[in-house]
Design an enzyme around this catalytic site. Structure first.
Site, PDB file in Angstrom:
ATOM      1  N   ASP A  72       0.839  -1.201   0.000  1.00  0.00           N
ATOM      2  CA  ASP A  72       0.000   0.000   0.000  1.00  0.00           C
ATOM      3  C   ASP A  72       0.873   1.251   0.000  1.00  0.00           C
ATOM      4  O   ASP A  72       2.049   1.199   0.396  1.00  0.00           O
ATOM      5  CB  ASP A  72      -0.878   0.028   1.257  1.00  0.00           C
ATOM      6  CG  ASP A  72      -1.825  -1.158   1.303  1.00  0.00           C
ATOM      7  OD1 ASP A  72      -2.143  -1.700   0.228  1.00  0.00           O
ATOM      8  OD2 ASP A  72      -2.222  -1.535   2.417  1.00  0.00           O
TER       9      ASP A  72
HETATM   10  N1  URA Z   1      -1.298  -6.095   3.468  1.00  0.00           N
HETATM   11  C1  URA Z   1      -1.738  -4.825   3.632  1.00  0.00           C
HETATM   12  O1  URA Z   1      -2.750  -4.575   4.260  1.00  0.00           O
HETATM   13  N2  URA Z   1      -0.997  -3.841   3.079  1.00  0.00           N
HETATM   14  C2  URA Z   1       0.151  -4.049   2.401  1.00  0.00           C
HETATM   15  O2  URA Z   1       0.773  -3.087   1.948  1.00  0.00           O
HETATM   16  C3  URA Z   1       0.589  -5.378   2.251  1.00  0.00           C
HETATM   17  C4  URA Z   1      -0.142  -6.387   2.796  1.00  0.00           C
END
Ligand code: URA
Length: 261
Positions: free
Chosen positions: A106
């Site tokens: 993310d």
């Molecule tokens: N899970 C998440 O919630 N965010 C990420 O960036 C990677 C795995």
């Protein structure tokens, strides 16, 4: 192996144009076997002569594999319509035309991200069928509860009803709000949604391993490094979650405690 022109060798493997390469050669920034190259059109033998631009070796391999320690604030994409992309963090000598981030973190997540032009390897890493585990360390809003271990092991049902595969979770040694999680799949916001399903909240998330490839301690947030062939092979090796946590708990917990809390 056939000889090829130095500028052709570099331009096929980086984003430098031939005219920029000419300038770099003139300013002594291109080394062939440790000595400043005399001319951009000199001939070299890929794989035999070692070519460095601005201190970085330009490798012969067809594919490139870069490990980035992703900082928060960048999107994992090659298209900047949703914000600045991780591709901006790669120095030009590490970029080739068809590189892309293999997998998503993310925008606000940190940690290990592979950037490559090898689509087949990227697919192998990401496909749940290949069971390549990814390990994350998270800072939680509320203390870790031991019941998470069985809930994750049995497969969490997310709040929208989506079912997750069995996963591993464990509290960090010295902090009740830090946890390690191992997943073999990659649903949208998965780790955050898994903790939301057990009524907790992820404040910070950092990916710290991809298969057997562990984010090196020396790779600061925002830095990247070219992977060697043996590192790429490590990616495909299995890891033992408990051994991993026992070895890396002090390293990564200290990082999250010192830098992010
Ligand atoms: N899970 C998440 O919630 N965010 C990420 O960036 C990677 C795995």
């Amino acid at each position: 192996m056939n000889q090829i022109r130095l500028d052709k060798f570099i331009s096929e493997r980086t984003e430098y144009s031939r005219s920029v390469i000419k300038q770099l050669v003139k300013s002594g920034k291109v080394l062939v076997d440790g000595k400043a190259a005399k001319a951009a059109d000199m001939k070299i033998i890929p794989g035999e002569n070692m070519v460095c631009v601005d201190g970085n070796e330009i490798r012969e391999s067809r594919f490139r594999y870069i490990l980035l320690n992703k900082p928060a604030g960048y999107v994992c994409s090659t298209d900047d319509k949703d914000g600045e992309t991780v591709m901006k963090l790669l120095p030009p000598e590490m970029r080739t035309k068809n590189m892309f981030p293999a997998g998503r973190l993310d925008k606000d997540s940190l940690g290990a991200l592979l950037i490559t032009d090898d689509g087949e390897l990227a697919h192998r890493i990401l496909a749940p069928k290949s069971h390549i585990p990814k390990i994350y360390i998270v800072k939680l809003d509320r203390p870790f509860e031991s019941e998470y271990i069985n809930k994750f092991k049995n497969g969490i049902t997310l709040k929208d009803g989506e079912q997750c595969l069995p996963a591993k979770v464990r509290r960090a040694e010295n902090c009740e709000k830090l946890a390690f999680v191992e997943l073999c799949e990659g649903k949208y916001h998965q780790v955050k949604r898994m903790f939301a399903a057990v009524e907790n909240h992820v404040e910070t998330l950092m990916r710290i391993s991809l298969g057997g490839l562990v984010l090196p301690e020396k790779l600061a947030v925002g830095e990247c490094m070219e992977l060697l062939h043996k590192d790429v092979e490590n990616l495909l090796k299995p890891t033992d979650f408990d051994d991993f946590c026992a070895r890396f708990d002090p390293v990564f917990s200290a990082f999250l405690i010192n830098n992010q809390m």
